[in-house]
Design a protein around this motif. Structure first.
Motif, PDB file in Angstrom:
ATOM      1  N   MET A  19     -14.524  11.834  16.178  1.00 18.89           N
ATOM      2  CA  MET A  19     -13.935  10.983  15.147  1.00 18.89           C
ATOM      3  C   MET A  19     -13.112   9.864  15.774  1.00 18.89           C
ATOM      4  SD  MET A  19     -12.508  14.032  12.724  1.00 18.89           S
ATOM      5  CE  MET A  19     -11.684  12.919  11.633  1.00 18.89           C
ATOM      6  N   LEU A  20     -12.458  10.194  16.878  1.00 20.45           N
ATOM      7  CA  LEU A  20     -11.541   9.259  17.504  1.00 20.45           C
ATOM      8  C   LEU A  20     -11.550   9.516  18.999  1.00 20.45           C
ATOM      9  CD1 LEU A  20      -8.134   8.266  16.256  1.00 20.45           C
ATOM     10  CD2 LEU A  20      -8.221   9.300  18.498  1.00 20.45           C
ATOM     11  N   CYS A  21     -11.564   8.430  19.766  1.00 12.20           N
ATOM     12  CA  CYS A  21     -11.549   8.545  21.220  1.00 12.20           C
ATOM     13  C   CYS A  21     -10.727   7.403  21.778  1.00 12.20           C
ATOM     14  CB  CYS A  21     -12.981   8.493  21.757  1.00 12.20           C
ATOM     15  SG  CYS A  21     -13.093   8.671  23.542  1.00 12.20           S
ATOM     16  N   PHE A  22      -9.843   7.729  22.716  1.00 16.16           N
ATOM     17  CA  PHE A  22      -9.014   6.715  23.352  1.00 16.16           C
ATOM     18  C   PHE A  22      -8.925   7.017  24.830  1.00 16.16           C
ATOM     19  CE2 PHE A  22      -4.984   5.464  25.190  1.00 16.16           C
ATOM     20  CZ  PHE A  22      -5.013   4.101  24.966  1.00 16.16           C
ATOM     21  N   ASN A  23      -8.947   5.963  25.639  1.00 16.22           N
ATOM     22  CA  ASN A  23      -8.770   6.099  27.085  1.00 16.22           C
ATOM     23  C   ASN A  23      -8.009   4.885  27.583  1.00 16.22           C
ATOM     24  OD1 ASN A  23      -9.415   7.373  29.706  1.00 16.22           O
ATOM     25  ND2 ASN A  23     -10.480   5.445  30.046  1.00 16.22           N
ATOM     26  N   GLY A  24      -6.839   5.114  28.176  1.00 18.76           N
ATOM     27  CA  GLY A  24      -6.069   4.014  28.732  1.00 18.76           C
ATOM     28  C   GLY A  24      -4.583   4.291  28.694  1.00 18.76           C
ATOM     29  N   ASN A  40      -6.025   8.431   8.599  1.00 13.06           N
ATOM     30  CA  ASN A  40      -7.053   7.838   7.738  1.00 13.06           C
ATOM     31  C   ASN A  40      -8.396   8.529   7.918  1.00 13.06           C
ATOM     32  OD1 ASN A  40      -5.214   6.004   6.686  1.00 13.06           O
ATOM     33  ND2 ASN A  40      -5.728   4.412   8.168  1.00 13.06           N
ATOM     34  N   TYR A  41      -8.771   8.834   9.160  1.00 13.23           N
ATOM     35  CA  TYR A  41     -10.034   9.533   9.416  1.00 13.23           C
ATOM     36  C   TYR A  41     -10.032  10.903   8.758  1.00 13.23           C
ATOM     37  CZ  TYR A  41     -11.296   6.138  13.060  1.00 13.23           C
ATOM     38  OH  TYR A  41     -11.611   5.007  13.758  1.00 13.23           O
ATOM     39  N   HIS A  46     -11.891  14.347   4.190  1.00 14.07           N
ATOM     40  CA  HIS A  46     -11.441  15.317   3.189  1.00 14.07           C
ATOM     41  C   HIS A  46     -10.910  16.593   3.840  1.00 14.07           C
ATOM     42  CE1 HIS A  46     -13.157  12.654   0.235  1.00 14.07           C
ATOM     43  NE2 HIS A  46     -14.322  12.714   0.843  1.00 14.07           N
ATOM     44  N   ALA A  47     -10.152  16.407   4.914  1.00 12.77           N
ATOM     45  CA  ALA A  47      -9.554  17.549   5.602  1.00 12.77           C
ATOM     46  C   ALA A  47      -8.539  18.224   4.691  1.00 12.77           C
ATOM     47  CB  ALA A  47      -8.865  17.090   6.882  1.00 12.77           C
ATOM     48  N   HIS A  48      -8.481  19.532   4.757  1.00 18.40           N
ATOM     49  CA  HIS A  48      -7.473  20.289   4.015  1.00 18.40           C
ATOM     50  C   HIS A  48      -6.101  19.801   4.490  1.00 18.40           C
ATOM     51  CE1 HIS A  48      -5.001  23.663   2.726  1.00 18.40           C
ATOM     52  NE2 HIS A  48      -5.946  23.881   1.826  1.00 18.40           N
ATOM     53  N   PRO A  49      -5.159  19.597   3.574  1.00 17.53           N
ATOM     54  CA  PRO A  49      -3.858  19.045   3.972  1.00 17.53           C
ATOM     55  C   PRO A  49      -3.168  19.801   5.126  1.00 17.53           C
ATOM     56  CG  PRO A  49      -4.039  19.035   1.593  1.00 17.53           C
ATOM     57  CD  PRO A  49      -5.246  19.771   2.118  1.00 17.53           C
ATOM     58  N   SER A  50      -3.227  21.128   5.120  1.00 22.67           N
ATOM     59  CA  SER A  50      -2.575  21.865   6.214  1.00 22.67           C
ATOM     60  C   SER A  50      -3.306  21.646   7.540  1.00 22.67           C
ATOM     61  CB  SER A  50      -2.462  23.357   5.897  1.00 22.67           C
ATOM     62  OG  SER A  50      -3.739  23.950   5.800  1.00 22.67           O
ATOM     63  N   SER A  51      -4.622  21.559   7.500  1.00 20.60           N
ATOM     64  CA  SER A  51      -5.387  21.278   8.719  1.00 20.60           C
ATOM     65  C   SER A  51      -5.086  19.880   9.226  1.00 20.60           C
ATOM     66  CB  SER A  51      -6.888  21.401   8.467  1.00 20.60           C
ATOM     67  OG  SER A  51      -7.247  22.729   8.200  1.00 20.60           O
ATOM     68  N   ALA A  52      -5.029  18.913   8.309  1.00 22.33           N
ATOM     69  CA  ALA A  52      -4.735  17.533   8.690  1.00 22.33           C
ATOM     70  C   ALA A  52      -3.357  17.441   9.347  1.00 22.33           C
ATOM     71  CB  ALA A  52      -4.807  16.612   7.470  1.00 22.33           C
ATOM     72  N   MET A  53      -2.376  18.150   8.795  1.00 24.23           N
ATOM     73  CA  MET A  53      -1.034  18.142   9.378  1.00 24.23           C
ATOM     74  C   MET A  53      -1.041  18.773  10.764  1.00 24.23           C
ATOM     75  SD  MET A  53       1.526  18.913   6.174  1.00 24.23           S
ATOM     76  CE  MET A  53       2.885  19.182   7.279  1.00 24.23           C
ATOM     77  N   ASP A  54      -1.794  19.857  10.927  1.00 22.16           N
ATOM     78  CA  ASP A  54      -1.858  20.530  12.223  1.00 22.16           C
ATOM     79  C   ASP A  54      -2.555  19.651  13.264  1.00 22.16           C
ATOM     80  OD1 ASP A  54      -0.484  22.717  11.261  1.00 22.16           O
ATOM     81  OD2 ASP A  54      -2.256  24.000  11.070  1.00 22.16           O
TER      82      ASP A  54
END
Length: 180
Positions: A19-24, A40-41, A46-54
């Protein structure tokens, strides 16, 4: 410079559900901006709110630890860079992975801590967290591999995984993986 094959990279990222990748080099403002993108991703996924927070909490803890470590060592931007990936695995869990350059001895100590935490169940992790909270902190002691790492282990749905790849000059590249 070798030409980029962006299509192949895209296909690889899609296969690995990245979903997301960063290098630098990673700054406080960049951590914040990537964090906003991650939120936002996760909302779009539609991540469950507790999963998104974790997931967000683990991302913040890992990236801030990387930044603080490099600052503590007084390293250049190049040496202070990070690689961060947030993906989904085949079981549908989120996987937050982060890596950075570290002193070999610090990396070995970190892996020992990760291995120890990986052997604990949820009740033992909770007890370790409470124990760590109660410990007095010495003012001159450097932070690291303490409460935040235990918290990551508590949020993870599988044992933490870590690896160390030896580089030169007594340094190594450490990678940590948390599944949520």
């Amino acid at each position: 410079m070798e030409p980029f094959d962006l299509f192949s990279m895209r296909e690889s990222y899609n296969r690995q559900q990245i979903m997301l990748c960063f290098n630098g080099p990673i700054s406080r403002s960049l951590i914040e901006e990537i964090g906003n993108a991650l939120r936002n991703y996760l909302a779009a996924d539609h991540a469950h709110p507790s999963s998104a927070m974790d997931v967000f909490g683990v991302y913040i803890e890992l990236t801030q630890n990387i930044r603080h470590y490099a600052q503590q060592k007084g390293w250049t931007e190049t040496d202070a860079s990070a690689t961060v990936v947030v993906a989904r695995n085949d079981a549908g869990h989120y996987v937050v992975s982060a890596g950075n350059i570290i002193e070999q001895a610090d990396g070995e100590a970190l892996l020992a801590c990760i291995d120890e935490l990986a052997g604990l169940d949820k009740a033992a992790l909770k007890a370790r967290y409470k124990e760590q909270l109660r410990k007095p902190r010495e003012a001159e002691a450097a932070s690291g591999a303490g409460l935040g790492l235990i918290d990551i282990a508590r949020k993870s749905s599988a044992p933490l995984q870590g690896s160390l790849r030896q580089l030169t000059d007594g340094r190594a590249f450490v990678s940590l993986r948390a599944e949520i």
